[in-house]
Design a protein around this motif. Structure first.
Motif, mmCIF file in Angstrom:
data_model
loop_
_atom_site.group_PDB
_atom_site.id
_atom_site.type_symbol
_atom_site.label_atom_id
_atom_site.label_comp_id
_atom_site.label_asym_id
_atom_site.label_seq_id
_atom_site.Cartn_x
_atom_site.Cartn_y
_atom_site.Cartn_z
ATOM 1 N N MET A 98 0.830 -1.206 0.000
ATOM 2 C CA MET A 98 0.000 0.000 0.000
ATOM 3 C C MET A 98 0.861 1.251 0.000
ATOM 4 O O MET A 98 1.882 1.304 0.683
ATOM 5 C CB MET A 98 -0.924 0.017 1.226
ATOM 6 C CG MET A 98 -1.761 1.290 1.358
ATOM 7 S SD MET A 98 -2.814 1.356 2.835
ATOM 8 C CE MET A 98 -4.339 0.673 2.181
ATOM 9 N N ASN A 99 0.428 2.229 -0.780
ATOM 10 C CA ASN A 99 0.929 3.601 -0.647
ATOM 11 C C ASN A 99 -0.117 4.342 0.172
ATOM 12 O O ASN A 99 -1.156 4.733 -0.346
ATOM 13 C CB ASN A 99 1.118 4.250 -2.007
ATOM 14 C CG ASN A 99 1.640 5.673 -1.906
ATOM 15 O OD1 ASN A 99 2.003 6.136 -0.831
ATOM 16 N ND2 ASN A 99 1.649 6.373 -3.021
ATOM 17 N N PRO A 100 0.115 4.530 1.476
ATOM 18 C CA PRO A 100 -0.944 5.015 2.369
ATOM 19 C C PRO A 100 -0.875 6.514 2.610
ATOM 20 O O PRO A 100 0.141 7.163 2.347
ATOM 21 C CB PRO A 100 -0.619 4.275 3.665
ATOM 22 C CG PRO A 100 0.889 4.254 3.675
ATOM 23 C CD PRO A 100 1.334 4.173 2.227
ATOM 24 N N PHE A 101 -1.966 7.052 3.126
ATOM 25 C CA PHE A 101 -2.002 8.456 3.516
ATOM 26 C C PHE A 101 -1.652 8.573 4.999
ATOM 27 O O PHE A 101 -2.485 8.934 5.831
ATOM 28 C CB PHE A 101 -3.385 9.049 3.241
ATOM 29 C CG PHE A 101 -3.800 8.979 1.803
ATOM 30 C CD1 PHE A 101 -2.878 9.136 0.776
ATOM 31 C CD2 PHE A 101 -5.129 8.752 1.457
ATOM 32 C CE1 PHE A 101 -3.265 9.080 -0.555
ATOM 33 C CE2 PHE A 101 -5.525 8.700 0.132
ATOM 34 C CZ PHE A 101 -4.594 8.859 -0.879
ATOM 35 N N PHE A 126 6.119 -3.273 5.582
ATOM 36 C CA PHE A 126 6.533 -2.006 6.168
ATOM 37 C C PHE A 126 5.349 -1.195 6.673
ATOM 38 O O PHE A 126 5.354 -0.697 7.803
ATOM 39 C CB PHE A 126 7.328 -1.200 5.136
ATOM 40 C CG PHE A 126 7.690 0.184 5.588
ATOM 41 C CD1 PHE A 126 8.360 0.388 6.797
ATOM 42 C CD2 PHE A 126 7.358 1.289 4.819
ATOM 43 C CE1 PHE A 126 8.697 1.667 7.219
ATOM 44 C CE2 PHE A 126 7.691 2.569 5.240
ATOM 45 C CZ PHE A 126 8.359 2.761 6.437
ATOM 46 N N ILE A 127 4.314 -1.038 5.856
ATOM 47 C CA ILE A 127 3.173 -0.222 6.263
ATOM 48 C C ILE A 127 2.486 -0.838 7.474
ATOM 49 O O ILE A 127 2.119 -0.138 8.427
ATOM 50 C CB ILE A 127 2.182 -0.039 5.099
ATOM 51 C CG1 ILE A 127 2.880 0.597 3.894
ATOM 52 C CG2 ILE A 127 0.983 0.794 5.529
ATOM 53 C CD1 ILE A 127 3.578 1.906 4.183
ATOM 54 N N LEU A 133 -3.799 0.770 8.554
ATOM 55 C CA LEU A 133 -4.616 1.010 7.365
ATOM 56 C C LEU A 133 -4.853 -0.260 6.542
ATOM 57 O O LEU A 133 -5.965 -0.497 6.068
ATOM 58 C CB LEU A 133 -3.968 2.094 6.495
ATOM 59 C CG LEU A 133 -3.918 3.504 7.100
ATOM 60 C CD1 LEU A 133 -3.399 4.502 6.079
ATOM 61 C CD2 LEU A 133 -5.269 3.943 7.633
ATOM 62 N N MET A 134 -3.820 -1.067 6.351
ATOM 63 C CA MET A 134 -4.019 -2.292 5.564
ATOM 64 C C MET A 134 -4.947 -3.258 6.288
ATOM 65 O O MET A 134 -5.757 -3.947 5.660
ATOM 66 C CB MET A 134 -2.677 -2.947 5.251
ATOM 67 C CG MET A 134 -1.870 -2.190 4.207
ATOM 68 S SD MET A 134 -0.343 -3.024 3.723
ATOM 69 C CE MET A 134 -0.989 -4.484 2.897
#
Length: 535
Positions: A98-101, A126-127, A133-134
């Motif tokens: 994911m590229n998260p906010f 990593f996230i 979020l994931m």
């Protein structure tokens, strides 16, 4: 003495034109007449249906109520972008990340990415090592909750998915209510004065329309800036291969479970987007015509959709001209939206670039003479924004490692790299991206670049020469304790946050009947006010 501008003419409707009209009518202190001229015969492209985290603030600034927006635009919450199948791991299996906010924390005054690079996080990527979020996405939940007091994660960035056509329609109604003059007509000719400035537009039905300052929102044709003023178009085809798109609307596979993220799934010659709105999914395939014909791309796309596509569905083909007008502001004409440029929609930047273009126009608002110094500074700023977005998009392709189709091999070996990105990629073989590496961070920060490098697992797959620099003392025990607390925080957050669909029902005022609606909607509005106050 230069005369102040008393009127602005916008040519073209759609999201770009109407967002400009509403923005200018709402934000300009002086009473300036705003006129929007829209052809009744030119349809808008309307592909982009996802936004970035500045969008909630923009809507609040424009006085657009959350309930009206969510209901009228079938909007949903977006926590980030899930990338699927862009890379494979050391075993050859596809990777998702994911590229998260959200911004990673500091641990012992050092960025979390270095700890993850050194010690890993077990089965978590990593996230997931620092953010829920994931896990929220997997649980069908969103980052909002029905009660803010005990929320374990009260503040988080988020954006929206929206129906672009309905959004433009809503903006048009707001613009008309706020005094925008709306003319439905075709521009037949552009009259220039002796300085080369746009003096007037010749309209098919309404005749001559005088111009002081004009905003070109005419899409790829660039009717004013490119055709009338002769400003050249700079193609990005040397950097980005994709030049075609297929677009389709499909129903939700499970209407009761709506993912709160955009999805980008790599296919054989490009990637497929999935934008989950409240009532449907907007999907499509962005691809390279040098690697797939329209028919071959359609067959591949429909196989990817499988049973989720309605029987007999036929995606529409959209040619894409990837690049930008050399200068966004020429003479007394400003280009916005597709007339200013287009970079493939991988990171949903189109509406953001319109938004920023308008904000910078207010910052550098001209007189009728539109002096060179003001224009030049605006153009340099816009140029830097396009370079930032282009570089970030190019990063995804250059760091891919698929070998199953010539497209992915060509993306690494044949496409040109922007000079700044090439320098940084050499640097990032030995250390993670830092704020000093990037000339601008209008949208993509060094943390965003870190998310891509660590999400793609490039360091596990041999990126660099083994001389990765970690000069600071790093305590693995502290990292493990951080991971333990982070996992507990994630569990608590997932348990507390609202189901995405239930939250959307509340935001639309459709939760149920009687007191339950009032209670739930009141909690949502209270939570949103608390959230909004933090930004």
């Amino acid at each position: 003495m230069a005369k102040p501008i008393t009127s602005i003419t916008i040519v073209g409707g759609g999201t770009a034109g109407w967002l400009a009209a509403v923005f200018l009518r709402t934000k300009i202190a002086k009473k300036i007449k705003v006129t929007l001229i829209e052809s009744p015969n030119v349809p808008t492209v309307g592909v982009g249906e996802a936004t970035v985290p500045n969008m909630p603030a923009t809507l609040r600034e424009l006085g657009i109520e959350d309930r009206d927006f969510f209901k009228r635009c079938n909007a949903s919450i977006k926590m980030g972008v899930m990338f699927r199948n862009w890379n494979v791991d050391h075993r050859g299996d596809f990777i998702s990340y994911m590229n998260p906010f959200i911004t990673p924390p500091m641990i012992d005054r050092m960025e979390a990415g270095y700890f993850f690079h050194a010690f890993g996080a077990g089965k978590r990527d990593f996230i997931q090592s620092f953010s829920p979020l994931m896990d929220l996405l997997q649980a069908g939940k969103c980052p909002l909750s029905f009660g803010g007091k005990d929320d374990p994660m009260p503040r988080v960035g988020y954006a929206y998915h929206l129906d672009a056509g309905k959004f433009a329609g809503m903006l048009a109604e707001i613009g008309n209510d706020r005094g925008v003059e709306h003319i439905l007509d075709d521009v037949q000719d552009v009259e220039l004065d002796d300085r080369g400035y746009v003096a007037a537009l010749q309209l098919q039905e309404h005749g001559r329309h005088e111009v002081e300052f004009v905003i070109d929102c005419t899409g790829f044709q660039g009717l004013i800036s490119q055709k009338a003023l002769g400003e050249p178009f700079e193609s990005y085809s040397d950097y980005l291969a994709n030049d075609r798109a297929l677009a389709l609307q499909i129903p939700h596979p499970d209407p009761l479970r709506l993912p709160a993220a955009t999805s980008s799934t790599a296919l054989g010659a490009g990637w497929s987007w999935s934008v989950p709105l409240f009532n449907r999914i907007g999907t499509g395939y962005v691809f390279s015509s040098a690697h797939r014909s329209d028919d071959a791309a359609r067959d591949e796309f429909m196989r990817h959709l499988g049973d989720t596509a309605p029987k007999g569905a036929e995606p529409r083909v959209i040619p894409m001209r990837v690049g930008r007008t050399r200068r966004a502001w020429v003479k007394n004409c400003l280009s916005l939206g597709l007339s200013g440029g287009f970079i493939e929609p991988l990171e949903s930047t189109a509406i953001h670039m319109i938004d920023m273009g308008l904000r910078w126009l207010l910052l550098y608002f001209p007189s009728q003479d539109a002096d060179d110094a003001t224009r030049d500074r605006y153009n340099r700023t816009v140029d830097a924004m396009y370079n930032e977005v282009r570089d970030f998009i190019c990063l995804h392709y250059r760091l891919g490692n698929r070998t199953d189709d010539p497209y992915w091999i060509d993306a690494r070996r044949e496409l040109k790299l922007p000079d700044r990105l090439a320098e940084n990629l050499e640097l990032w073989k030995h250390r993670l991206p830092s704020p000093l590496d990037l000339p601008t961070q209008f949208l993509f920060t060094h943390h965003t670049f870190q998310a891509v490098l660590l999400g793609k697992q490039v360091y596990r797959n041999g990126y660099g020469d083994g001389t990765f620099s970690r000069p600071y003392v790093m305590n693995e025990k502290n990292w493990r304790e951080f991971l333990r607390k982070s996992a507990a925080h994630t569990r608590a957050t997932v348990a507390y946050k609202a189901d995405h669909r239930q939250m959307l029902l509340a935001l639309r005022g459709e939760m149920g009947k009687g007191a339950n609606v009032a209670t739930k909607l009141g909690e949502v509005e209270g939570a949103l006010k608390q959230e909004h106050a933090l930004f």
